[in-house]
Write an enzyme that holds these catalytic residues in place. Structure first.
Site, PDB file in Angstrom:
ATOM      1  N   SER B 174       0.840  -1.197   0.000  1.00 31.63           N
ATOM      2  CA  SER B 174       0.000   0.000   0.000  1.00 31.63           C
ATOM      3  C   SER B 174       0.879   1.254   0.000  1.00 31.63           C
ATOM      4  O   SER B 174       1.677   1.420  -0.916  1.00 31.63           O
ATOM      5  CB  SER B 174      -0.963  -0.053   1.191  1.00 31.63           C
ATOM      6  OG  SER B 174      -1.982   0.897   1.046  1.00 31.63           O
ATOM      7  N   ASP B 337      -9.322  -5.958  -4.008  1.00 31.07           N
ATOM      8  CA  ASP B 337      -9.001  -4.667  -3.392  1.00 31.07           C
ATOM      9  C   ASP B 337      -9.984  -3.605  -3.902  1.00 31.07           C
ATOM     10  O   ASP B 337     -10.142  -3.421  -5.098  1.00 31.07           O
ATOM     11  CB  ASP B 337      -7.560  -4.292  -3.776  1.00 31.07           C
ATOM     12  CG  ASP B 337      -7.001  -3.136  -2.953  1.00 31.07           C
ATOM     13  OD1 ASP B 337      -7.792  -2.339  -2.422  1.00 31.07           O
ATOM     14  OD2 ASP B 337      -5.766  -3.034  -2.870  1.00 31.07           O
ATOM     15  N   HIS B 370      -8.371  -4.914   0.229  1.00 31.15           N
ATOM     16  CA  HIS B 370      -7.038  -4.298   0.290  1.00 31.15           C
ATOM     17  C   HIS B 370      -6.142  -5.050   1.278  1.00 31.15           C
ATOM     18  O   HIS B 370      -4.964  -5.269   1.017  1.00 31.15           O
ATOM     19  CB  HIS B 370      -7.207  -2.835   0.713  1.00 31.15           C
ATOM     20  CG  HIS B 370      -5.974  -1.999   0.587  1.00 31.15           C
ATOM     21  ND1 HIS B 370      -5.331  -1.785  -0.612  1.00 31.15           N
ATOM     22  CD2 HIS B 370      -5.248  -1.308   1.525  1.00 31.15           C
ATOM     23  CE1 HIS B 370      -4.268  -1.002  -0.420  1.00 31.15           C
ATOM     24  NE2 HIS B 370      -4.207  -0.691   0.861  1.00 31.15           N
TER      25      HIS B 370
END
Lengths: 391, 391
Positions: B174, B337, B370
């Site tokens: 991320s 995600d 995610h």
């Protein structure tokens, strides 16, 4: 060359106009006294707006009801005047010769209770912004919590005032789909066909949370003042954040990135201060701020709550609620929907199938995300027409 | 029967422990003087925390840097004490004999500038909450805007203080992926391998907007007071909304609906008032409120801005920035995600391919969304190990 393209476009437009004459529609108002909500509270006077397209036949059995989405209203088709820049939101599928053919059907569309945009001159609704006859002031948070079933009940009273007892079909997108399913579950004898576009049979925890994020900016705005702001400044900062969130979540990144300002290099402005808005942010929030004055903060909170409480049939379980349904059903979720994803419609369809019913299911393809239920619906015009006109 | 399962579990645990002895780690601090930001501002003293797993070899060329995600910190693996309930977030892939093998590599993990949780006793960071030596008070909004490149530059100084000039690999999830790509673009001679997990080479308009929604609740909280709240009450209502939003967007409905309270019937409580929280809402916001006191509102705003500004390489275009990269690259987005969807990694990979490079791309499957980048990363352990240990 340019001239030639204009000429072709003009001919196409003319031919479209001759095939589908522009509907000119007008907003009407329906009022009922002493409406008792699902929660057992009485609203002394309820008024909602409605529109109709096509002609009611003598036996009054050619009626199709259109129920609107969260930020929408009853303007589903046609124009109020030929000079209107755009027709109603589903004009692509409602009109003479269209999927929902106003040459055959009498199409009624109704504003809901607690409509999000009571300041829109084409919206007629009753909610926290309405005057409480007992006090002569707006209800604010004294307005009772209402549910999707309440929306349906008011629509039923409207139809009964027109002598209509049965719906050939009820069709709605998003929150309109919740109403359509609720119609079929609550009043099975009155609904012959139900079309759920980008909808669900019940809220799940994830969507309840997503809706809560829409409520929080309003409650956090000091101008909201516990819902008592009608004699002061409206909580427009909160409403703007809420509308910006709704807009974004209703769209897929594909279309949003096509429309919004790009940022392919490090923007100097953003380096100055965390208070400087980036271009994409100004784009989203600027549009939301423009619409905010027509919205009402309390109405948005009541709409959020109505949606959060939804479970079709209001029974001891979703399955029990759906078990009442006798209507033929068609589900049209959008593959790229990020707000009410197709798994929701699939869950409802699976329950109906377990109950031995034969729900029809097709996904809308497109780049709009949730809004494919509005902008890509023409790709399902044939499916819709066949379903509506089936025995 | 139950006894037997326990026995098998105990044997498995013992065998895992013998294969992968528990790492015991400690947080260290690195301080540098007069750091000049990308924006040209000087921060007189910067201190960040870091951890290391494994042994640095004599030639100092066995180093893997781990860069952390938005709400994370440098605790990527191991435990501070054997009694810790959980190890670091990527302990499943970092350790002796694991995908990132601490028997072979010296793994360094660093806290970023403006870390979201400066109140966490295991976080060491510099940001708006830090004391400004010029005034003796917290910086607040006087702290300069920092970028992902600034995070990287401080990490580079940390590594240089250890005599490390070259990274065998940089790996991040991320926001950690943003740092990893930035490392490869900004310092191509120092990076041999780059792994981007659930990441992107640049922000797009949609993600810039999504991040903005995280900032707004803080700015709307009266206690935030334009960033000047360190001598008064912290804007915990705003921070709670922000953390609740982050949690929801990092998760897929599948896992959220498994964990959160269900609502299969019309809840009476929700009918009383729009002010009553529904169970799913209390679940999400309750957890966020519990974490809020360790977070800092201004730090969250600065993190949002650092992410919003990201375009790898800080050059005249993303393609130009990526053109600097000479490292081997591996991209591992997560199929489900909803925050940094795979299209983002795909766009970056497509540019690298156009430039004649050979980026490797695989998607992580899972139900977390995610967070599959954290919780489902073991499914990519072999891919990761092969990439890390490749020539």
């Amino acid at each position: 060359m340019k001239m030639r393209i204009y000429w072709i476009a003009a001919v196409l437009l003319l031919s479209m106009n001759s095939a589908h004459a522009e509907l000119i529609v007008k907003k009407q108002a329906f009022t009922m006294a002493d409406y008792v909500t699902v929660g057992g509270e009485t609203i002394p006077e309820v008024t909602v707006g409605w529109e109709a397209y096509g002609e009611l036949n003598e036996t009054k059995d050619n009626v199709i009801l259109i129920t609107h989405f969260f930020s929408g209203n009853s303007h589903a088709a046609g124009k109020y005047a030929e000079t209107d820049p755009l027709p109603g939101y589903w004009d692509s599928i409602i009109g003479p010769g269209k999927a929902i053919d106003t040459n055959k059907y009498y199409v009624v569309s109704s504003d809901t209770l607690v409509n999000a945009f009571p300041g829109d001159p084409n919206v007629i609704t009753t909610g926290p912004k309405s005057i409480n006859p007992a006090t002569g002031k707006p209800y604010g948070l004294d307005f009772p919590v209402v549910t999707i079933r309440d929306f349906v009940n008011v629509q039923k009273a409207l139809l009964e005032s027109l002598g209509i007892e049965k719906l050939h079909a009820v069709v709605g997108a998003s929150m309109g789909s919740l109403q359509a399913i609720e119609w079929a579950a609550a009043y099975p004898d009155s609904v012959e066909r139900m079309v759920s576009v980008i909808g669900t049979g019940a809220m799940d925890a994830w969507t309840i949370m997503a809706l809560e994020h829409w409520a929080r900016p309003i409650k956090a705005d000091p101008n909201w003042n516990q819902g008592d702001y009608y004699s002061g400044e409206a909580p427009l900062t909160g409403v703007t954040s809420t509308l910006a969130m709704i807009t974004q979540q209703a769209m897929h990144p594909t279309i949003m990135n096509m429309q919004a300002p790009k940022q392919d290099v490090l923007p100097d402005a953003g380096l100055d201060s965390v208070m400087t808005d980036l271009p994409a942010v100004s784009y989203l929030f600027g549009a939301a701020a423009g619409r905010a004055p027509l919205a009402d903060a309390n109405h948005l909170l009541y709409l959020v709550r109505a949606n959060q409480l939804f479970v079709a049939g209001h029974d001891e379980s979703l399955a029990k609620g759906l078990s009442n349904i006798t209507a033929k059903t068609l589900f049209l979720p959008a593959t790229n929907d990020l707000l009410l994803q197709p798994y929701l419609a699939k869950q409802t369809v699976a329950i109906l199938e377990e109950q031995g019913k034969a729900p029809q299911y097709e996904e809308i393809q497109g780049i709009w995300g949730h809004l494919d239920g509005i902008f890509s619906i023409p790709t399902k015009a044939e499916t819709l027409k066949a379903f509506i006109e089936s025995d």
